[in-house]
Motif scaffolding. Structure first.
Motif, PDB file in Angstrom:
ATOM      1  N   LEU A  11       0.829  -1.208   0.000  1.00  0.00           N
ATOM      2  CA  LEU A  11       0.000   0.000   0.000  1.00  0.00           C
ATOM      3  C   LEU A  11       0.865   1.260   0.000  1.00  0.00           C
ATOM      4  CD1 LEU A  11      -2.828  -1.023   2.524  1.00  0.00           C
ATOM      5  CD2 LEU A  11      -2.978  -0.885   0.022  1.00  0.00           C
ATOM      6  N   TYR A  12       1.954   1.215   0.772  1.00  0.00           N
ATOM      7  CA  TYR A  12       2.879   2.346   0.813  1.00  0.00           C
ATOM      8  C   TYR A  12       3.548   2.540  -0.548  1.00  0.00           C
ATOM      9  CZ  TYR A  12       6.130   5.553   3.147  1.00  0.00           C
ATOM     10  OH  TYR A  12       6.834   6.656   3.551  1.00  0.00           O
ATOM     11  N   ALA A  13       3.894   1.430  -1.194  1.00  0.00           N
ATOM     12  CA  ALA A  13       4.472   1.524  -2.533  1.00  0.00           C
ATOM     13  C   ALA A  13       3.474   2.117  -3.518  1.00  0.00           C
ATOM     14  CB  ALA A  13       4.918   0.138  -2.998  1.00  0.00           C
ATOM     15  N   LEU A  14       2.219   1.685  -3.413  1.00  0.00           N
ATOM     16  CA  LEU A  14       1.177   2.234  -4.282  1.00  0.00           C
ATOM     17  C   LEU A  14       0.990   3.722  -4.034  1.00  0.00           C
ATOM     18  CD1 LEU A  14      -1.110   1.783  -6.331  1.00  0.00           C
ATOM     19  CD2 LEU A  14      -2.604   1.180  -4.408  1.00  0.00           C
ATOM     20  N   TYR A  15       1.039   4.127  -2.780  1.00  0.00           N
ATOM     21  CA  TYR A  15       0.909   5.536  -2.429  1.00  0.00           C
ATOM     22  C   TYR A  15       2.038   6.358  -3.066  1.00  0.00           C
ATOM     23  CZ  TYR A  15       0.860   9.723   0.541  1.00  0.00           C
ATOM     24  OH  TYR A  15       0.844  11.017   1.007  1.00  0.00           O
ATOM     25  N   HIS A  16       3.252   5.841  -3.005  1.00  0.00           N
ATOM     26  CA  HIS A  16       4.378   6.534  -3.631  1.00  0.00           C
ATOM     27  C   HIS A  16       4.213   6.591  -5.154  1.00  0.00           C
ATOM     28  CE1 HIS A  16       6.376   6.374   0.246  1.00  0.00           C
ATOM     29  NE2 HIS A  16       7.363   7.091  -0.241  1.00  0.00           N
ATOM     30  N   GLY A  17       3.689   5.514  -5.726  1.00  0.00           N
ATOM     31  CA  GLY A  17       3.457   5.532  -7.166  1.00  0.00           C
ATOM     32  C   GLY A  17       2.447   6.591  -7.566  1.00  0.00           C
ATOM     33  N   ILE A  18       1.387   6.736  -6.757  1.00  0.00           N
ATOM     34  CA  ILE A  18       0.377   7.761  -7.047  1.00  0.00           C
ATOM     35  C   ILE A  18       0.979   9.159  -6.910  1.00  0.00           C
ATOM     36  CG2 ILE A  18      -1.803   8.758  -6.249  1.00  0.00           C
ATOM     37  CD1 ILE A  18      -2.649   5.924  -5.414  1.00  0.00           C
ATOM     38  N   LEU A  19       1.785   9.380  -5.852  1.00  0.00           N
ATOM     39  CA  LEU A  19       2.442  10.672  -5.685  1.00  0.00           C
ATOM     40  C   LEU A  19       3.386  10.969  -6.851  1.00  0.00           C
ATOM     41  CD1 LEU A  19       3.370  10.789  -1.877  1.00  0.00           C
ATOM     42  CD2 LEU A  19       1.579  12.075  -3.053  1.00  0.00           C
ATOM     43  N   ALA A  21       3.118   9.864  -9.900  1.00  0.00           N
ATOM     44  CA  ALA A  21       2.347  10.154 -11.111  1.00  0.00           C
ATOM     45  C   ALA A  21       1.700  11.534 -11.052  1.00  0.00           C
ATOM     46  CB  ALA A  21       1.282   9.080 -11.310  1.00  0.00           C
ATOM     47  N   LEU A  22       1.169  11.912  -9.889  1.00  0.00           N
ATOM     48  CA  LEU A  22       0.491  13.199  -9.770  1.00  0.00           C
ATOM     49  C   LEU A  22       1.464  14.374  -9.820  1.00  0.00           C
ATOM     50  CD1 LEU A  22      -2.174  12.395  -7.005  1.00  0.00           C
ATOM     51  CD2 LEU A  22      -2.522  12.568  -9.477  1.00  0.00           C
ATOM     52  N   ASN A  23       2.632  14.190  -9.211  1.00  0.00           N
ATOM     53  CA  ASN A  23       3.599  15.293  -9.125  1.00  0.00           C
ATOM     54  C   ASN A  23       4.736  15.168 -10.139  1.00  0.00           C
ATOM     55  OD1 ASN A  23       2.713  16.743  -6.471  1.00  0.00           O
ATOM     56  ND2 ASN A  23       2.756  14.570  -5.929  1.00  0.00           N
ATOM     57  N   LEU A  24       4.666  14.131 -10.981  1.00  0.00           N
ATOM     58  CA  LEU A  24       5.738  13.876 -11.956  1.00  0.00           C
ATOM     59  C   LEU A  24       7.094  13.823 -11.246  1.00  0.00           C
ATOM     60  CD1 LEU A  24       4.588  16.187 -14.904  1.00  0.00           C
ATOM     61  CD2 LEU A  24       4.153  13.750 -14.579  1.00  0.00           C
ATOM     62  N   SER A  25       7.101  13.120 -10.104  1.00  0.00           N
ATOM     63  CA  SER A  25       8.297  13.046  -9.264  1.00  0.00           C
ATOM     64  C   SER A  25       9.063  11.764  -9.551  1.00  0.00           C
ATOM     65  CB  SER A  25       7.892  13.100  -7.788  1.00  0.00           C
ATOM     66  OG  SER A  25       9.004  12.836  -6.952  1.00  0.00           O
ATOM     67  N   MET A  26      10.311  11.927  -9.994  1.00  0.00           N
ATOM     68  CA  MET A  26      11.156  10.762 -10.224  1.00  0.00           C
ATOM     69  C   MET A  26      11.472  10.048  -8.915  1.00  0.00           C
ATOM     70  SD  MET A  26      15.044  10.551 -11.638  1.00  0.00           S
ATOM     71  CE  MET A  26      15.656  11.039 -10.037  1.00  0.00           C
ATOM     72  N   TRP A  27      11.615  10.846  -7.838  1.00  0.00           N
ATOM     73  CA  TRP A  27      11.960  10.250  -6.551  1.00  0.00           C
ATOM     74  C   TRP A  27      10.872   9.322  -6.053  1.00  0.00           C
ATOM     75  CZ3 TRP A  27      15.933   9.348  -3.543  1.00  0.00           C
ATOM     76  CH2 TRP A  27      15.710   8.965  -2.222  1.00  0.00           C
ATOM     77  N   PHE A  28       9.630   9.786  -6.037  1.00  0.00           N
ATOM     78  CA  PHE A  28       8.549   8.946  -5.537  1.00  0.00           C
ATOM     79  C   PHE A  28       8.289   7.754  -6.465  1.00  0.00           C
ATOM     80  CE2 PHE A  28       7.285  12.655  -2.929  1.00  0.00           C
ATOM     81  CZ  PHE A  28       7.195  12.010  -1.715  1.00  0.00           C
ATOM     82  N   SER A  29       8.497   7.915  -7.753  1.00  0.00           N
ATOM     83  CA  SER A  29       8.349   6.780  -8.679  1.00  0.00           C
ATOM     84  C   SER A  29       9.417   5.727  -8.388  1.00  0.00           C
ATOM     85  CB  SER A  29       8.460   7.263 -10.124  1.00  0.00           C
ATOM     86  OG  SER A  29       7.440   8.189 -10.425  1.00  0.00           O
ATOM     87  N   ALA A  30      10.657   6.208  -8.132  1.00  0.00           N
ATOM     88  CA  ALA A  30      11.734   5.272  -7.788  1.00  0.00           C
ATOM     89  C   ALA A  30      11.462   4.588  -6.459  1.00  0.00           C
ATOM     90  CB  ALA A  30      13.069   6.011  -7.747  1.00  0.00           C
ATOM     91  N   MET A  31      10.925   5.342  -5.492  1.00  0.00           N
ATOM     92  CA  MET A  31      10.597   4.751  -4.197  1.00  0.00           C
ATOM     93  C   MET A  31       9.481   3.717  -4.324  1.00  0.00           C
ATOM     94  SD  MET A  31      12.640   5.773  -1.856  1.00  0.00           S
ATOM     95  CE  MET A  31      13.841   5.550  -3.188  1.00  0.00           C
ATOM     96  N   CYS A  32       8.555   3.957  -5.240  1.00  0.00           N
ATOM     97  CA  CYS A  32       7.493   2.975  -5.479  1.00  0.00           C
ATOM     98  C   CYS A  32       8.101   1.645  -5.922  1.00  0.00           C
ATOM     99  CB  CYS A  32       6.530   3.509  -6.534  1.00  0.00           C
ATOM    100  SG  CYS A  32       5.262   2.322  -7.039  1.00  0.00           S
TER     101      CYS A  32
END
Length: 262
Positions: A11-19, A21-32
């Motif tokens: 769920l935490y990984a999914l949350y990071h993936g959503i963040l 995608a919404l913020n176009l953040s490479m960091w949160f996508s990598a964390m996902c």
């Protein structure tokens, strides 16, 4: 408890993936992707433990430990690359108060859970539990880094150079920590696995020796009994049989006579 942690991990990984995608953040996508891999490692460890049942297969568990260690080493290098790109390109995004509260709550929850698990399992020698604990440590370390990055950008109060230095130092510490965790798991898995195999071979050799000794004893016992029976039959046949009587009939007659006298 581990299954619940596994669910929270995804769920935490999914949350990071959503963040991401919404913020176009490479960091949160990598964390996902990072948390998905850690979740898969935890799932593999739990699955192995459930298959083993009440009698764990230590050889398989140490293999899981070595494999997880290799994956952590690889993740440490991938994480260092993501941090380097993020710092070199000065990739940072401000987040809202709700997002920051969520990240902080999840981070402190993971820290508390890791501490509780470490205290409860400190005397448990299970390799799988050690794997799950180390995965949790790697997850907590990265969560702390994510929290720091987000807080420094969102709340301000520090210069860009100061933020860059803080993220660089914390990022390097996290990468080294994850790398050392992976190396520790590999070394322990190899050493303990070899020791377990050596003990298994020793036990197997002792069992074979005991089996041979038992077989030899039974052979000697059977030989002695057969020799005595032959001597007894010869004696009965020569001195105790009557006309037309077999050895077995003579033994039976003598046995009945002894019982009658008693």
């Amino acid at each position: 408890m581990t299954a619940f942690g596994l669910l929270c991990n995804f769920l935490y990984a999914l949350y990071h993936g959503i963040l991401g995608a919404l913020n176009l953040s490479m960091w949160f996508s990598a964390m996902c992707a990072y948390y998905i891999i850690l979740g898969a490692m935890r799932f593999f460890a739990v699955r192995c433990g459930r298959k083993a049942g009440p009698a764990p297969d230590l050889e398989t568990e140490y293999f899981v430990m070595k494999l997880s260690g290799v994956l952590l080493v690889m993740l440490s290098f991938v994480l260092s690359g993501v941090i380097y790109v993020s710092l070199s390109q000065n990739i940072a995004t401000r987040y809202g108060e709700i997002v920051m509260i969520t990240i902080a709550a999840c981070t402190f929850y993971k820290i508390t859970l890791a501490i509780i698990r470490a205290v409860r399992q400190r005397n448990n020698p299970s390799p799988l539990l050690a794997v799950i604990r180390n995965i949790s440590y790697a997850e907590v370390a990265t969560s702390v880094l994510t929290l720091q990055r987000s807080m420094l950008v969102s709340f301000g109060g520090m210069s860009r150079e100061g933020i860059h230095s803080m993220n660089a130092m914390t990022g390097a510490a996290v990468c080294v920590f994850v790398l050392l965790l992976g190396i520790y798991m590999i070394v322990r898995g190899v050493k303990k696995g070899e020791l377990h195999m050596a003990r298994s071979k020793l036990v197997e050799a002792n069992e074979k020796i005991a089996e041979k000794v038992t077989s030899a004893y039974k052979h000697i016992e059977n030989t002695a009994v057969n020799s005595y029976t032959k001597i007894e039959d010869a004696f009965v046949d020569r001195y105790l049989t009557r006309d037309g009587e077999t050895v077995e009939e003579a033994k039976k007659r003598l046995k009945n006579r002894d019982s009658a006298e008693k």
